[in-house]
Each structure stands twice: as C-alpha cells, then as structure tokens.
Design a protein around this motif. Structure first.
Motif, PDB file in Angstrom:
ATOM      1  N   ARG A 197       0.829  -1.205   0.000  1.00  0.00           N
ATOM      2  CA  ARG A 197       0.000   0.000   0.000  1.00  0.00           C
ATOM      3  C   ARG A 197       0.859   1.249   0.000  1.00  0.00           C
ATOM      4  NH1 ARG A 197      -4.247   2.311  -2.003  1.00  0.00           N
ATOM      5  NH2 ARG A 197      -5.178   3.901  -0.644  1.00  0.00           N
ATOM      6  N   GLU A 198       1.935   1.222   0.791  1.00  0.00           N
ATOM      7  CA  GLU A 198       2.832   2.377   0.818  1.00  0.00           C
ATOM      8  C   GLU A 198       3.473   2.595  -0.544  1.00  0.00           C
ATOM      9  OE1 GLU A 198       5.584   1.696   3.939  1.00  0.00           O
ATOM     10  OE2 GLU A 198       4.171   2.155   5.546  1.00  0.00           O
ATOM     11  N   ARG A 199       3.890   1.498  -1.176  1.00  0.00           N
ATOM     12  CA  ARG A 199       4.465   1.635  -2.508  1.00  0.00           C
ATOM     13  C   ARG A 199       3.432   2.174  -3.492  1.00  0.00           C
ATOM     14  NH1 ARG A 199       7.651  -4.203  -2.891  1.00  0.00           N
ATOM     15  NH2 ARG A 199       9.402  -3.644  -1.522  1.00  0.00           N
ATOM     16  N   GLU A 200       2.190   1.665  -3.359  1.00  0.00           N
ATOM     17  CA  GLU A 200       1.134   2.146  -4.242  1.00  0.00           C
ATOM     18  C   GLU A 200       0.881   3.628  -4.019  1.00  0.00           C
ATOM     19  OE1 GLU A 200      -3.597   1.225  -5.165  1.00  0.00           O
ATOM     20  OE2 GLU A 200      -2.459  -0.022  -3.765  1.00  0.00           O
ATOM     21  N   LEU A 201       0.858   4.014  -2.717  1.00  0.00           N
ATOM     22  CA  LEU A 201       0.645   5.426  -2.420  1.00  0.00           C
ATOM     23  C   LEU A 201       1.787   6.283  -2.953  1.00  0.00           C
ATOM     24  CD1 LEU A 201      -0.760   5.215   1.228  1.00  0.00           C
ATOM     25  CD2 LEU A 201      -2.016   5.785  -0.853  1.00  0.00           C
ATOM     26  N   ASN A 202       3.015   5.783  -2.774  1.00  0.00           N
ATOM     27  CA  ASN A 202       4.163   6.538  -3.302  1.00  0.00           C
ATOM     28  C   ASN A 202       4.085   6.658  -4.817  1.00  0.00           C
ATOM     29  OD1 ASN A 202       5.338   6.984  -0.790  1.00  0.00           O
ATOM     30  ND2 ASN A 202       6.511   5.069  -0.854  1.00  0.00           N
ATOM     31  N   GLU A 203       3.695   5.529  -5.445  1.00  0.00           N
ATOM     32  CA  GLU A 203       3.564   5.566  -6.897  1.00  0.00           C
ATOM     33  C   GLU A 203       2.453   6.519  -7.314  1.00  0.00           C
ATOM     34  OE1 GLU A 203       2.904   2.474 -10.651  1.00  0.00           O
ATOM     35  OE2 GLU A 203       3.087   1.722  -8.592  1.00  0.00           O
ATOM     36  N   MET A 204       1.340   6.517  -6.547  1.00  0.00           N
ATOM     37  CA  MET A 204       0.257   7.447  -6.847  1.00  0.00           C
ATOM     38  C   MET A 204       0.712   8.898  -6.669  1.00  0.00           C
ATOM     39  SD  MET A 204      -2.985   5.455  -5.117  1.00  0.00           S
ATOM     40  CE  MET A 204      -4.034   6.896  -5.273  1.00  0.00           C
ATOM     41  N   LYS A 205       1.503   9.141  -5.627  1.00  0.00           N
ATOM     42  CA  LYS A 205       2.016  10.497  -5.429  1.00  0.00           C
ATOM     43  C   LYS A 205       2.881  10.928  -6.598  1.00  0.00           C
ATOM     44  CE  LYS A 205       2.019  10.251  -0.367  1.00  0.00           C
ATOM     45  NZ  LYS A 205       2.874  10.209   0.851  1.00  0.00           N
ATOM     46  N   LEU A 206       3.753   9.994  -7.037  1.00  0.00           N
ATOM     47  CA  LEU A 206       4.613  10.330  -8.172  1.00  0.00           C
ATOM     48  C   LEU A 206       3.783  10.584  -9.427  1.00  0.00           C
ATOM     49  CD1 LEU A 206       7.537   7.766  -7.646  1.00  0.00           C
ATOM     50  CD2 LEU A 206       7.574  10.219  -7.216  1.00  0.00           C
ATOM     51  N   ARG A 207       2.752   9.741  -9.630  1.00  0.00           N
ATOM     52  CA  ARG A 207       1.894   9.937 -10.794  1.00  0.00           C
ATOM     53  C   ARG A 207       1.146  11.266 -10.691  1.00  0.00           C
ATOM     54  NH1 ARG A 207      -1.155   4.084 -11.143  1.00  0.00           N
ATOM     55  NH2 ARG A 207       0.641   2.799 -11.729  1.00  0.00           N
ATOM     56  N   PHE A 208       0.678  11.584  -9.484  1.00  0.00           N
ATOM     57  CA  PHE A 208      -0.059  12.833  -9.307  1.00  0.00           C
ATOM     58  C   PHE A 208       0.845  14.028  -9.562  1.00  0.00           C
ATOM     59  CE2 PHE A 208      -1.454  16.383  -6.654  1.00  0.00           C
ATOM     60  CZ  PHE A 208      -2.723  16.575  -7.149  1.00  0.00           C
ATOM     61  N   VAL A 209       2.059  13.969  -9.023  1.00  0.00           N
ATOM     62  CA  VAL A 209       2.991  15.078  -9.244  1.00  0.00           C
ATOM     63  C   VAL A 209       3.299  15.218 -10.726  1.00  0.00           C
ATOM     64  CG1 VAL A 209       5.351  15.858  -8.826  1.00  0.00           C
ATOM     65  CG2 VAL A 209       4.000  14.939  -6.944  1.00  0.00           C
ATOM     66  N   SER A 210       3.505  14.055 -11.383  1.00  0.00           N
ATOM     67  CA  SER A 210       3.786  14.092 -12.815  1.00  0.00           C
ATOM     68  C   SER A 210       2.591  14.650 -13.587  1.00  0.00           C
ATOM     69  CB  SER A 210       4.129  12.689 -13.305  1.00  0.00           C
ATOM     70  OG  SER A 210       4.313  12.667 -14.702  1.00  0.00           O
ATOM     71  N   MET A 211       1.384  14.173 -13.230  1.00  0.00           N
ATOM     72  CA  MET A 211       0.194  14.656 -13.902  1.00  0.00           C
ATOM     73  C   MET A 211      -0.020  16.136 -13.651  1.00  0.00           C
ATOM     74  SD  MET A 211      -3.212  15.625 -13.261  1.00  0.00           S
ATOM     75  CE  MET A 211      -3.550  14.939 -11.644  1.00  0.00           C
ATOM     76  N   ALA A 212       0.134  16.529 -12.382  1.00  0.00           N
ATOM     77  CA  ALA A 212      -0.106  17.929 -12.039  1.00  0.00           C
ATOM     78  C   ALA A 212       0.890  18.845 -12.733  1.00  0.00           C
ATOM     79  CB  ALA A 212      -0.035  18.111 -10.525  1.00  0.00           C
TER      80      ALA A 212
END
Length: 445
Positions: A197-212
């Motif tokens: 879950r932490e890895r998924e959250l980190n990956e989601m954060k990276l995706r969000f930062v990239s998307m944003a």
C-alpha cells in the motif's frame, strides 16, 4: 495347598526276619539317596523315621524318634497343617500342602509336602509318609520376580504418566507454535500489504505530481500568457482577438476546474463519501441529453450517436453516478479517436439489468495495459502526447462500485475500444449498495 492321593498298601511276601531286614535297608538306601525330605509318622503325628535330608535341614533334635512333627511348622501355618494331617491319618486319603517351617538355624523355609497313608501286614498298622521338598529358593525367585514385575509395572505406570504429561506439554507447545506461526504469518501478510500500500501510495504520489506538473502547467501557462497580453496590449488588440484570448482563459480555467473536480471526486469515493441516491429516471432521454452536452463540449469534433430501441424505459438509477461514468467514457472515447470519427452509445434493457456500451474507433488499449486501466493515475503506454489525468476510469470504477455495477473493456490496439457497463435492475441491488457501501464483487469482467 492340598491335593488328594490314594493310600498305599504294602504287603510282605516273605515274612522272614532276613527279608524284612533287606526291605528296610533298601528303603533306607532309597530314602538316603534323594534330596527330598522323607519322614514316617504314626497317626498321632510322632516321627518314626526321617532321612538324612530331613536331619540336615532341621537338626538332630527335631529328627529324633518321637519328636513332635509340628514343632518346626511356622506358627501361622501350624493349625492348618495339623488339621490337614489329622484328615489324612483318619480318612486315608493323601494330600499335598505348601507351608512354612523354621530350620535348625531359625530361618524361615518353604516346603512343598506330599502325604500318603501306608498300611502294612494286611492293615495291622497305618503310617503316614510325608515327602517334602524345600521350595525356598523357588519361592524367593518367584517373590523376586513378583517384586521385579510389580516394580516394572510401577515404573511403566510412572513412565507412562511422565510420557503423557510430556506429550501434553508437547501438544500445548505445538499449539502455541502454530498460533505463533499463524500470528507471524498474519503480521507478515499485514506488513506485506502495508508495504504494498505504501508503494502504491508513493507511486500514486509520483503519478499525481507528474500529472499535475504536466496537465496543470499547460492551462496555467495559457492563462498567464493571455493575461499578460491583455494587460500590456489590451487597448491595441482588436475586439475579436481580445475575445479569443478571453475564451482561451475561460477554457483553461474550465480545464483546471475539471481536473480538480476529478481529484476531489476520487478522494470522496475513496473516503466512502460518494453519495448514492437511486431514483426512477427515463434512461433514453437522459442519454440523448448527455450526448448533446458532450457534442457541444467537443465543439463538434466527433459524431455522438445513440443506438437503442425506440421504446423508453424508466429504471431506478442514480443519475449523478451514471452521468459521471458515461461522461468520462464518452470523453475518453473522443479524446483517443480521430477527429470526425463516430462515438456510439448503445443502450439495451433486460429484465435483470440495464446495459450501456460506449464504442469508439480510436487507438485502442494494449493487452498488457488493460488489467491496470482502472488504477489511479494510470495511462496506457500508447497515449503519446494526448492530454489526460489518468483519473477518468478510476472514477468510473468507484462510481460503479456504489451502483453495484460491472464494467468490461474490449479493446484491440488500433481497432478501437468498447466499454460495457451493466447496472442491476430493481431496488434490491440498489438497497444493498446503499447499506453496504457499494463494494460490489466482480466489478471488472
């Protein structure tokens, strides 16, 4: 112990003194040659004769003629032996007996005796012959064997009890180890899930930062550029160009608002705050209005068509969730399809469900990416520079969960995509979704 024997009748065939003497010597020689004790008693119990083996055990005093035959018998056995002797002497039936005696040194010995009655000279005299065997060694051995057996049985019982206790301790230990192992595995699984879950959250954060950083930068840059031009050259710009810049600013703000709405919608869905309020609604009327809105939003770049039976159906559906789902699918279909191509919305009614299909002629989705298209911020590898947040299908997924619906993706690279939604009909599924939070099973088919 006593056993009966018949009396022995001895009748002399030669009455001469020499013959009697010869018989006596033969008897004494026979009695002297045996290790058993031989005693001849009269019917009153007085000893008339004993052999050397008897004399060796009891001594000369006890072996003398006329001695009391019961004096050496153990006091606890004396009455019984005396009674048995009188019975033999009176009835003439032999008996076998086991009893204790005191030897010449006062030690206790065990004897096994056989008593028989003999009658001589045609019944003129009755004598009792007692042949005894010293069974002390055998009895001691039996006693020792009995003691050893009892000791062995006791030790077996004790050892069995110890083994049983040890076995119980081992069973408890095994149970404790199993519980500990199960808890360890559960903790390990929890840790693994937490880490995933932490890895998924980190990956989601990276995706969000990239998307944003990508998706927000473009409209913000447009707003900044247009606002700078309006600020510096507003008086010198023609009205048409000024209006075009204002439209660009309006479109960029609308795009930013749309992306923020998507993020907020996904956040509410993940927090369980996505409302579900099914109401009877005319499905085809809703679909025609939605297609018209989407066509205006796309500026006429695509042809949006409805494929459905002419008869209207009233179904119990949450209009907001359905709009959220279909609008995202229609927007994706237009975004990844060539300009001027058709985007078709097909509607089919059955007794059990309502089926919606959004069909495009776009770039399709690679087979390797299809299992992940409903993940947050995920975008297929063939989208290229086409703008997008990777949130649309994730929002559709959450909305259909609340509606107890299912979604299926059928796509081939370069051959378009068909997204199929199935919503259960009637109040039971909607009620279950409202009560249980809408986490439907098999939502991806």
């Amino acid at each position: 112990m006593m056993s009966e024997a018949q009396p022995i009748h001895l009748q002399a065939t030669d009455a001469s003194p020499r013959a009697s003497e010869t018989e006596r010597h033969c008897f004494e020689a026979l009695a002297a040659s045996t290790h058993d004790m031989v005693a001849i008693l009269d019917t009153s119990g007085q000893r008339l004769y004993v052999n050397p083996a008897f004399r060796a055990l009891f001594g000369d005093a006890a072996a003398s003629p006329g001695a009391n035959s019961f004096a050496q018998v153990h006091p606890e056995d004396r009455v019984r032996v005396s009674r048995l002797f009188r019975s033999v002497a009176q009835d003439g039936r032999g008996q076998r007996a086991e009893y204790r005696v005191h030897d010449r040194f006062g030690a206790v010995r065990y004897l096994e005796s056989q008593s028989n009655v003999i009658e001589c000279h045609c019944g003129s005299a009755r004598r009792v012959v007692v042949v005894s065997r010293d069974t002390t060694a055998r009895r001691q051995m039996e006693d020792e064997l009995r003691r050893l057996r009892d000791d062995l049985e006791r030790r077996i019982v004790e050892r069995t009890a110890e083994l049983s206790e040890t076995n119980l301790r081992l069973e408890r230990t095994v149970c404790e180890l199993r519980v500990a192992h199960r808890e360890l595995r559960e903790r390990e699984e929890d840790s693994r899930r937490t880490l995933a879950r932490e890895r998924e959250l980190n990956e989601m954060k990276l995706r969000f930062v990239s998307m944003a950083s990508h998706e927000f930068r473009t409209p913000l840059a447009m707003i900044l550029s247009a606002s700078d031009l309006l600020r510096d050259y507003d008086a010198r710009l023609p009205p048409e160009e000024r209006r075009e810049m204002l439209d660009d600013i309006h479109g960029a703000v609308w795009r930013l608002t749309e992306m923020l709405d998507e993020v907020l919608t996904l956040s509410r869905a993940d927090a369980g705050r996505l409302d579900f309020k099914p109401q009877p609604m005319p499905v085809l009327e809703f679909c025609r209005a939605l297609l018209a809105e989407r066509s205006r939003a796309c500026g006429g770049s695509h042809r949006f068509t409805l494929d459905a039976a002419p008869a209207e159906e009233i179904r119990l559906i949450d209009e907001k969730l359905l709009r959220l789902s279909l609008d995202n699918l229609l927007a994706n279909a237009a975004r990844y399809s060539p300009t001027g191509s058709e985007v078709r919305l097909a509607v089919n009614f059955t007794d059990q469900e309502t089926v919606f299909e959004v069909i495009d002629q776009g770039i399709g989705i690679p087979d390797a990416d299809q299992p992940r298209i409903f993940e947050t911020f995920f975008r297929a590898g063939n989208v290229g520079c086409t703008p997008g947040t990777g949130l649309g299908l994730a929002i559709v997924d959450r909305a259909l969960r609340r509606h107890q619906g299912q979604i299926r993706c059928i796509s081939a690279l370069g051959q378009g995509t068909r997204m199929e939604i199935r919503l259960p009909r009637g109040g039971e599924a909607q009620h279950a979704a409202t009560e249980g939070g809408g986490a439907g099973s098999n939502r991806h088919v």
